[in-house]
Design an enzyme around this catalytic site. Sequence first.
Site, PDB file in Angstrom:
ATOM      1  N   LYS A 120      -1.222 -10.613  -9.459  1.00 17.32           N
ATOM      2  CA  LYS A 120      -1.070 -11.505  -8.296  1.00 17.32           C
ATOM      3  C   LYS A 120       0.231 -12.309  -8.358  1.00 17.32           C
ATOM      4  O   LYS A 120       0.779 -12.695  -7.331  1.00 17.32           O
ATOM      5  CB  LYS A 120      -2.241 -12.482  -8.224  1.00 17.32           C
ATOM      6  CG  LYS A 120      -3.605 -11.850  -8.290  1.00 17.32           C
ATOM      7  CD  LYS A 120      -3.980 -11.179  -7.007  1.00 17.32           C
ATOM      8  CE  LYS A 120      -5.310 -10.488  -7.161  1.00 17.32           C
ATOM      9  NZ  LYS A 120      -5.828  -9.959  -5.933  1.00 17.32           N
TER      10      LYS A 120
HETATM   11  C1  LIG Z   1      -7.264  -8.037 -12.209  1.00 13.27           C
HETATM   12  C2  LIG Z   1      -7.509  -7.479 -10.847  1.00 13.27           C
HETATM   13  N1  LIG Z   1      -7.544  -6.154 -10.702  1.00 13.27           N
HETATM   14  C3  LIG Z   1      -7.773  -5.601  -9.489  1.00 13.27           C
HETATM   15  C4  LIG Z   1      -8.011  -6.367  -8.387  1.00 13.27           C
HETATM   16  C5  LIG Z   1      -8.243  -5.684  -7.071  1.00 13.27           C
HETATM   17  O1  LIG Z   1      -7.097  -5.749  -6.283  1.00 13.27           O
HETATM   18  P1  LIG Z   1      -7.222  -5.724  -4.699  1.00 13.27           P
HETATM   19  O2  LIG Z   1      -8.132  -6.846  -4.336  1.00 13.27           O
HETATM   20  O3  LIG Z   1      -5.843  -5.926  -4.223  1.00 13.27           O
HETATM   21  O4  LIG Z   1      -7.814  -4.414  -4.337  1.00 13.27           O
HETATM   22  C6  LIG Z   1      -7.994  -7.762  -8.507  1.00 13.27           C
HETATM   23  C7  LIG Z   1      -8.232  -8.681  -7.353  1.00 13.27           C
HETATM   24  O5  LIG Z   1      -7.797  -8.559  -6.323  1.00 13.27           O
HETATM   25  C8  LIG Z   1      -7.706  -8.324  -9.763  1.00 13.27           C
HETATM   26  O6  LIG Z   1      -7.635  -9.636  -9.891  1.00 13.27           O
HETATM   27  N1  LIG Z   2      -9.367 -10.163  -6.926  1.00 14.68           N
HETATM   28  C1  LIG Z   2      -8.885 -11.254  -6.153  1.00 14.68           C
HETATM   29  C2  LIG Z   2      -9.664 -11.414  -4.895  1.00 14.68           C
HETATM   30  C3  LIG Z   2      -8.791 -11.869  -3.776  1.00 14.68           C
HETATM   31  O1  LIG Z   2      -7.914 -10.881  -3.447  1.00 14.68           O
HETATM   32  P1  LIG Z   2      -6.614 -11.080  -2.573  1.00 14.68           P
HETATM   33  O2  LIG Z   2      -5.673 -10.078  -3.137  1.00 14.68           O
HETATM   34  O3  LIG Z   2      -7.007 -10.822  -1.198  1.00 14.68           O
HETATM   35  O4  LIG Z   2      -6.086 -12.466  -2.732  1.00 14.68           O
HETATM   36  C4  LIG Z   2      -8.850 -12.478  -7.048  1.00 14.68           C
HETATM   37  O5  LIG Z   2      -8.698 -12.289  -8.221  1.00 14.68           O
HETATM   38  O6  LIG Z   2      -8.988 -13.585  -6.612  1.00 14.68           O
END
Ligand SMILES: Cc1ncc(COP(=O)(O)O)c(C=O)c1O
Ligand SMILES: N[C@@H](CCOP(=O)(O)O)C(=O)O
Length: 476
Positions: A120
């Site tokens: 993120k």
């Molecule tokens: C460590 C981790 N892996 C994978 C994901 C999944 O990614 P996305 O929500 O973009 O599909 C998340 C949260 O979004 C995450 O925090």
């Molecule tokens: N896995 C995410 C959930 C939120 O996802 P986002 O990519 O839409 O912000 C988290 O770790 O908070």
Amino acid sequence: MHYISTRGHAEAQTFCDILLGGLAPDGGLYLPDHYPQISAAELTAWRKLSYAELAYEVLRRFVTDIPPGDLLSIVKKTYTAQTYPYCRTGRRATDITPLTTLEPGLHLLELSNGPTLAFKDMAMQLLGNLFEYVLEKRGETINILGATSGDTGSAAEYAMRGKKGVRVFMLSPHGKMSAFQRAQMYSLQDANIFNIAVVGMFDDAQDIVKAVSNDAGFKARYKIGAVNSINWARIAAQVVYYFKGYFEATKSNDERVAFAVPSGNFGNICAGHIARMMGLPVERLVLATNENDVLDEFFKTGCYRPRATAETLVTSSPSMDISKASNFERFVFDLVGRDPAIVSRLWQAVDSGGSFDLAGTPHFQSLPGYAFVSGRSTHRDRIDTVRDAWQRYGVMIDTHTADGLKVAREYLQPAVPMIVLETAQAVKFSETIIEALGREPMRPADLEGIENLPQRVEVMAADVRAIKEYIARICG
Ligand SMILES: Cc1ncc(COP(=O)(O)O)c(C=O)c1O
Ligand SMILES: N[C@@H](CCOP(=O)(O)O)C(=O)O
């Protein structure tokens, strides 16, 4: 470049407007009105660029309302080795997202070297700097309302802490995140950061964010903004590392690659879809879920059936404990030929607790053209994969990356490099790592003892009215 809503009832906007606006006023998500196409010559030139230079080249196609010089400064200020210091494996000092080769044809793209040890940070650090720039230019302030299952929250808070004109209200699922994740967020004492632990799952928190955002009066009065991947800027920033990963894993642009993406809210893999639509030679996008396998079910059957909170499992890859994937709407918009009437109809069912089934429709028949394949992983798979990666390659991966690697192995093809996106570092999920390896994960020295710091968090019911009252009270 203009941005349109997936539901078709919002005026086209420019990048800076949707950066501050988040969700479209008709409840849809913004997407560019077309995907910029990258020529073979451009792709060749991009191969030589640093991460920051590449980010500028990709982003300037989407950000046409910030002067190029200013955008370049923002990007250069963001993508520095100092901002992404926590590299586990040996790397060149300037690498932001190093590629580790596990074995010939199987690679790990490290995206978790930023301040909160999850992918993120790749987009969120940029968002922090973009918000600061746009708010200052416009003389405005913003109150960000976000939802997290563990990683978005800390990434957003680290990116926004101390930023002038920005407050962050972050909803997290009470008791569902790891001790490290809780400590990262709740130990922040900055005056502009407000942590709210909601009794429920991530989906409940995300529903609240959408409900507040859909109240146009409240949104305007309290200047509510978004940092979740419902905000297009998050996706745009994530597109960059698909290009970077491609260049690192290949020698020429004649090669094609596959990306394996641990998925929950569909933001990360949506960025991969967009990179592919822009012309990146992607053979396959391998979507991996944990036991919360709504997306795997869709890609296998055509049926999208979000689960209720009671049916959403608490797993050892908790950040993917998501049953209603926001960004999936962006992909379906493309899948149905960008017809907002169809998307509105499908999401009318979803928003009222239902599902939809595209099996047997021309839309589902066109799915192979989008290169998606999928699979799921369980706790047992996670333990085995973490152990195997450690024993075989000496690489310690986190539980979400393990889901990605497990499913990646099911789709290996000769002569197509597979790039698994590493979405977090193992230390965030130490309980499961200890179960798998019988040892504590490695931890950066300056994050030693973070769990013992005093924490500041408000526990609240999953109640839109109560959250609105809380925001109104703080904002005065
Ligand atoms: C460590 C981790 N892996 C994978 C994901 C999944 O990614 P996305 O929500 O973009 O599909 C998340 C949260 O979004 C995450 O925090
Ligand atoms: N896995 C995410 C959930 C939120 O996802 P986002 O990519 O839409 O912000 C988290 O770790 O908070």
